[in-house]
Design a protein around this motif. Sequence first.
Motif, PDB file in Angstrom:
ATOM      1  N   PHE A  12      39.231   0.316 -67.034  1.00  0.00           N
ATOM      2  CA  PHE A  12      38.115   0.539 -66.107  1.00  0.00           C
ATOM      3  C   PHE A  12      37.141  -0.635 -66.165  1.00  0.00           C
ATOM      4  CE2 PHE A  12      33.914   1.986 -64.858  1.00  0.00           C
ATOM      5  CZ  PHE A  12      34.189   2.572 -63.627  1.00  0.00           C
ATOM      6  N   ILE A  13      36.806  -1.079 -67.372  1.00  0.00           N
ATOM      7  CA  ILE A  13      35.884  -2.210 -67.523  1.00  0.00           C
ATOM      8  C   ILE A  13      36.488  -3.483 -66.946  1.00  0.00           C
ATOM      9  CG2 ILE A  13      34.730  -3.708 -69.208  1.00  0.00           C
ATOM     10  CD1 ILE A  13      34.290  -1.251 -70.957  1.00  0.00           C
ATOM     11  N   GLN A  14      37.775  -3.691 -67.166  1.00  0.00           N
ATOM     12  CA  GLN A  14      38.417  -4.887 -66.628  1.00  0.00           C
ATOM     13  C   GLN A  14      38.428  -4.885 -65.098  1.00  0.00           C
ATOM     14  OE1 GLN A  14      39.558  -7.800 -68.119  1.00  0.00           O
ATOM     15  NE2 GLN A  14      38.306  -6.890 -69.737  1.00  0.00           N
ATOM     16  N   GLY A  15      38.699  -3.729 -64.505  1.00  0.00           N
ATOM     17  CA  GLY A  15      38.665  -3.627 -63.053  1.00  0.00           C
ATOM     18  C   GLY A  15      37.272  -3.869 -62.505  1.00  0.00           C
ATOM     19  N   PHE A  16      36.261  -3.382 -63.248  1.00  0.00           N
ATOM     20  CA  PHE A  16      34.868  -3.605 -62.875  1.00  0.00           C
ATOM     21  C   PHE A  16      34.518  -5.089 -62.942  1.00  0.00           C
ATOM     22  CE2 PHE A  16      30.630  -3.941 -65.162  1.00  0.00           C
ATOM     23  CZ  PHE A  16      29.877  -4.063 -64.008  1.00  0.00           C
ATOM     24  N   LEU A  17      34.894  -5.744 -64.031  1.00  0.00           N
ATOM     25  CA  LEU A  17      34.578  -7.165 -64.206  1.00  0.00           C
ATOM     26  C   LEU A  17      35.310  -8.045 -63.194  1.00  0.00           C
ATOM     27  CD1 LEU A  17      34.509  -7.396 -68.103  1.00  0.00           C
ATOM     28  CD2 LEU A  17      32.565  -7.326 -66.533  1.00  0.00           C
ATOM     29  N   LYS A  18      36.447  -7.559 -62.696  1.00  0.00           N
ATOM     30  CA  LYS A  18      37.167  -8.285 -61.646  1.00  0.00           C
ATOM     31  C   LYS A  18      36.707  -7.870 -60.247  1.00  0.00           C
ATOM     32  CE  LYS A  18      41.446  -9.358 -64.149  1.00  0.00           C
ATOM     33  NZ  LYS A  18      41.309 -10.824 -64.044  1.00  0.00           N
ATOM     34  N   ASP A  19      35.713  -6.974 -60.204  1.00  0.00           N
ATOM     35  CA  ASP A  19      35.080  -6.561 -58.943  1.00  0.00           C
ATOM     36  C   ASP A  19      36.058  -5.917 -57.967  1.00  0.00           C
ATOM     37  OD1 ASP A  19      32.608  -7.755 -59.837  1.00  0.00           O
ATOM     38  OD2 ASP A  19      33.488  -9.696 -59.344  1.00  0.00           O
ATOM     39  N   ILE A  35      49.098   5.347 -55.752  1.00  0.00           N
ATOM     40  CA  ILE A  35      49.612   4.917 -57.060  1.00  0.00           C
ATOM     41  C   ILE A  35      48.569   5.258 -58.120  1.00  0.00           C
ATOM     42  CG2 ILE A  35      50.377   2.936 -58.432  1.00  0.00           C
ATOM     43  CD1 ILE A  35      51.199   1.587 -55.826  1.00  0.00           C
ATOM     44  N   PRO A  36      48.950   5.838 -59.252  1.00  0.00           N
ATOM     45  CA  PRO A  36      47.987   6.175 -60.304  1.00  0.00           C
ATOM     46  C   PRO A  36      47.134   4.975 -60.711  1.00  0.00           C
ATOM     47  CG  PRO A  36      50.100   7.158 -60.794  1.00  0.00           C
ATOM     48  CD  PRO A  36      50.319   6.274 -59.599  1.00  0.00           C
ATOM     49  N   PHE A  37      45.890   5.259 -61.057  1.00  0.00           N
ATOM     50  CA  PHE A  37      44.928   4.203 -61.403  1.00  0.00           C
ATOM     51  C   PHE A  37      45.472   3.270 -62.466  1.00  0.00           C
ATOM     52  CE2 PHE A  37      41.655   2.539 -64.206  1.00  0.00           C
ATOM     53  CZ  PHE A  37      40.780   1.938 -63.326  1.00  0.00           C
ATOM     54  N   PHE A  38      46.020   3.824 -63.549  1.00  0.00           N
ATOM     55  CA  PHE A  38      46.452   2.995 -64.675  1.00  0.00           C
ATOM     56  C   PHE A  38      47.555   2.020 -64.270  1.00  0.00           C
ATOM     57  CE2 PHE A  38      43.819   5.694 -67.050  1.00  0.00           C
ATOM     58  CZ  PHE A  38      43.663   5.183 -68.333  1.00  0.00           C
ATOM     59  N   ILE A  39      48.430   2.442 -63.376  1.00  0.00           N
ATOM     60  CA  ILE A  39      49.496   1.558 -62.910  1.00  0.00           C
ATOM     61  C   ILE A  39      48.911   0.480 -61.997  1.00  0.00           C
ATOM     62  CG2 ILE A  39      51.619   1.417 -61.545  1.00  0.00           C
ATOM     63  CD1 ILE A  39      52.277   4.250 -62.481  1.00  0.00           C
ATOM     64  N   ARG A  40      48.050   0.896 -61.081  1.00  0.00           N
ATOM     65  CA  ARG A  40      47.416  -0.053 -60.158  1.00  0.00           C
ATOM     66  C   ARG A  40      46.646  -1.129 -60.913  1.00  0.00           C
ATOM     67  NH1 ARG A  40      43.454   2.686 -56.072  1.00  0.00           N
ATOM     68  NH2 ARG A  40      43.632   4.481 -57.449  1.00  0.00           N
TER      69      ARG A  40
END
Length: 385
Positions: A247-254, A352-357
């Motif tokens: 979640f944090i990585q997706g946030f930091l990648k905007d 597609i599930p969040f974790f896979i995406r």
Amino acid sequence: MILLKNKQDCCGCSACQQRCPKQCITMQEDKEGFLYPHINSELCIDCGICEKVCPVINQEKPREPINVYAAKNQNEQIRMQSSSGGIFSMIAERVIIEGGVIFGARWNPEWEVVHDYTENTENLSAFRSSKYLQSKIGNTFKQAELFLKQGRIVLFTGTPCQIAGLKKFLRKEYDNLLTVEVFCHSVPSPQIWKIYLNELLHNIKWKKNDIVSINFRYKEISWKNYHFFMLNKNGNIFKESSYKNLFIQGFLKDLYTRPSCNSCPAKCLKSGSDISIGDYWGIQSIMPEIDDDKGISAVIVNTHKGQEFLEKIEVEHYLMDYKNLCKYNPAIIKSLSYNQNLRNKFYDNKDIPFFIRINHLCRVSIISKIRSKVIFIINNLLCKK
């Protein structure tokens, strides 16, 4: 009447909804999980108030601060519970001593982030630490206005766009209002957070009702290399470093930040806040002798009211340079510039599930892992000197 042609033109502060005299505006969630104003045209009288209180339409000019400090709370327990140096708590405690009211962001029982207020120090812990989500502001502007008219001191904390929205909503200055904005990279989608949390709980076999605490910035190990942390009522802990937490990585990648964050209406201290606070990233290079890797706050004083209030509290502080602070903390003055193609890929694959995406879009390379480990080791060595 506010008519949105571009979603970048709304920061979701809800000033329009709270100020509408006919209550014909509701904040509704879009497909990305962000709230936007929807107007009931049958009730609207075209008074134009919603446009007058919009901080995107009515942006202020960039400001230069009066002073900039590096500071930390002498209470080690509170500092460790805080994202950076624990300065918010010192300001809030003083306001409560003077009979005031504190507004800030906290978790609700559903583990959503909402704005709320408290009048006692026992509840301040709920407002500490960063929540990497856009909070639901609710009717807190109205509540703050009521306290102000009663003569109470009000400390209102929030993102720069929320402070800008509050100031426009009030439409006048109050001597008994103190506003504190937090440094803001961007605000992620609350909807995506719900999806992530549900998938995570399923994977680790926890129930949402069993969660006791969630901390995006757990720093018992390191402030600079913080962890995502959850505790449940059985004493079980889930802990994951920030560069591994998806979640944090997706946030930091905007990948799921609000579109308006790409052209923030409140950067460069434009919000009108009295004080700005956040992590003093780069302090190990600027003033390594005060860095113990437990958190240092950057405190930007924007108004004489803010300066006078800070002088009331006893805080360990050091006068710093604003340009040097912004060099290591560009989010103070620059809006993010996200990869639209990458963002579209994330939202176009909702089935597609969040974790896979997120695993596919935020793969951490071996080089990045090595770099993070090297930075961690170097920071530890610097702190021991």
